[in-house]
Design an enzyme around this catalytic site. Sequence first.
Site, short mmCIF file in Angstrom:
data_model
loop_
_atom_site.label_atom_id
_atom_site.label_comp_id
_atom_site.label_asym_id
_atom_site.label_seq_id
_atom_site.Cartn_x
_atom_site.Cartn_y
_atom_site.Cartn_z
N ARG A 1 0.86 -1.19 0.00
CA ARG A 1 0.00 0.00 0.00
C ARG A 1 0.89 1.23 0.00
O ARG A 1 2.10 1.14 0.05
CB ARG A 1 -1.01 0.00 1.14
CG ARG A 1 -0.69 -0.62 2.45
CD ARG A 1 0.36 0.05 3.29
NE ARG A 1 0.16 1.47 3.43
CZ ARG A 1 1.14 2.34 3.63
NH1 ARG A 1 2.41 1.94 3.71
NH2 ARG A 1 0.89 3.63 3.75
N GLY A 2 0.23 2.41 -0.02
CA GLY A 2 0.97 3.66 -0.17
C GLY A 2 0.95 4.02 -1.66
O GLY A 2 1.27 3.17 -2.51
N ALA A 3 0.58 5.26 -1.97
CA ALA A 3 0.31 5.63 -3.36
C ALA A 3 1.45 5.30 -4.33
O ALA A 3 1.23 4.60 -5.33
CB ALA A 3 -0.07 7.12 -3.42
N ARG B 1 -7.87 -0.09 -6.40
CA ARG B 1 -8.12 0.98 -5.44
C ARG B 1 -8.34 2.29 -6.22
O ARG B 1 -7.56 2.59 -7.14
CB ARG B 1 -6.94 1.14 -4.46
CG ARG B 1 -6.75 -0.11 -3.57
CD ARG B 1 -5.80 0.15 -2.43
NE ARG B 1 -6.40 0.95 -1.39
CZ ARG B 1 -5.72 1.47 -0.37
NH1 ARG B 1 -4.42 1.29 -0.27
NH2 ARG B 1 -6.33 2.18 0.56
N GLN C 1 -1.60 2.02 10.08
CA GLN C 1 -0.36 2.20 9.31
C GLN C 1 0.68 2.97 10.12
O GLN C 1 1.88 2.84 9.88
CB GLN C 1 -0.65 2.96 8.01
CG GLN C 1 -1.37 2.18 6.95
CD GLN C 1 -2.87 2.31 7.03
OE1 GLN C 1 -3.44 2.58 8.10
NE2 GLN C 1 -3.55 2.13 5.92
N ASP D 1 -2.37 10.99 -1.53
CA ASP D 1 -2.77 9.97 -2.51
C ASP D 1 -3.17 10.59 -3.83
O ASP D 1 -3.06 9.96 -4.88
CB ASP D 1 -3.93 9.13 -1.96
CG ASP D 1 -3.38 8.17 -0.92
OD1 ASP D 1 -3.21 8.57 0.24
OD2 ASP D 1 -3.06 7.03 -1.30
N ASN E 1 -5.75 12.36 1.26
CA ASN E 1 -4.78 11.50 1.97
C ASN E 1 -5.54 10.70 3.02
O ASN E 1 -6.76 10.87 3.21
CB ASN E 1 -3.67 12.34 2.60
CG ASN E 1 -2.53 11.47 3.10
OD1 ASN E 1 -2.02 10.61 2.37
ND2 ASN E 1 -2.11 11.65 4.34
N LYS E 2 -4.83 9.84 3.71
CA LYS E 2 -5.42 8.93 4.70
C LYS E 2 -6.42 9.64 5.61
O LYS E 2 -6.15 10.75 6.06
CB LYS E 2 -4.29 8.31 5.51
CG LYS E 2 -4.68 7.34 6.59
CD LYS E 2 -5.60 6.23 6.13
CE LYS E 2 -5.02 5.40 5.01
NZ LYS E 2 -6.05 4.57 4.32
O1 MRU Z 1 -4.57 3.10 2.53
P1 MRU Z 1 -3.10 3.36 2.35
O2 MRU Z 1 -2.28 2.79 3.47
O3 MRU Z 1 -2.60 2.95 1.01
O4 MRU Z 1 -2.98 4.94 2.45
C1 MRU Z 1 -1.71 5.51 2.29
C2 MRU Z 1 -1.69 6.97 2.52
O5 MRU Z 1 -2.69 7.61 2.73
C3 MRU Z 1 -0.35 7.64 2.39
O6 MRU Z 1 -0.29 8.75 3.21
C4 MRU Z 1 -0.16 8.08 0.93
O7 MRU Z 1 -0.40 7.03 0.06
C5 MRU Z 1 1.20 8.62 0.70
S1 MRU Z 1 2.42 7.36 0.69
C6 MRU Z 1 3.91 8.05 0.31
#
Ligand code: MRU
Length: 337
Positions: free
Chosen positions: A47-49, A86, A191, A232, A242-243
Amino acid sequence: MSDFKCIEFYNDKIIFIDQTKLPLEEIYIKTDDYNRIAEAIEKLEIRGAPAIGVVAAYGLALAMKNKSSQKEQEFYNSYERLRSTRPTAVNLFWALDKMKLIFEQNKNSENIYHILLSAAKEVHKDDIEKCEMIAQNGLNIFQKNSNVLTHCNTGQLATGGDGTALNVIKKGFEKGFVKMVYVDETRPLLQGSRLTAFELEKLNIPFKIITDSTAAFLMKNNDVDLVITGADRIAVNGDTANKIGTYNLAVLSNYHRIPFYIAAPTSTIDCDCESGEKIKIEIREKSEILSIKGVKISKEDYEVYSPAFDLTPNELITGIITEKKLHKPPYKLNDKD
Ligand code: MRU
């Protein structure tokens, strides 16, 4: 130095650490099946963009491995499958569309697997370089040796390289600008308390995990000098998805007059979104709220609302750090500079 690799391509397979098991177990997933990669993205094993974009690019290349017939159909099947995983992080679509263009230019080549593989490696390398530049550009945000608050995970686990917001923190720490890091636990999937804590421990950076509801109290007590998170998807006007919980932090920072920064590569900027309203927010399963690691914590039949991301309006963002520069408001972003 950290001693794990989030994403590696070796012997015609992609290898990535299963993030659902961290920090208690360090288990790696090894596959050459794009369906397994898609499933891993859906389950947040990866995960993570930016990281999602990198593994999806490898997934499209792998879909062409050992394919001698029906290449075109298989390519578009894998493209659609990965696209459907996603909806919010635009890096996924950015990477898939880059790969699609290369496929379309070379689809009759015998060598299509290797052509796509080198394109995927390029996407990966590009992200490594962008992470490094983001950290460099982010050094400008520190005024003194600071307590920093961050949300979710934005480090090696979330990117192809050393991270975005967490890499700014790492570089800031190396230069003596970061005293310690408050890590939001980041409900529901934790996370922060699982992944960011794991990375900060490996980097020997002092940190304390806090519940997501602790930030206001800390800020009131002058314990936070600045907040920095990842993104994201960022609209042209700077509105940022973002999250879930990021917007809360931005509102709190504004009220307490604490700088609030976003760090992300330009691949996270969506030039088709003038403002945040067009950004699709992913809604997750209720089981992620009602259970933790398979253990029920509430009644299964309760109704739940679980958006994975929220939208922070540009007026609450002090600066947006990309690999190009530190952008200041009013924002008029594009993916070039
Ligand atoms: O649901 P996730 O864990 O994929 O969400 C990730 C985030 O919101 C991060 O802050 C974002 O992707 C930036 S990662 C460099």
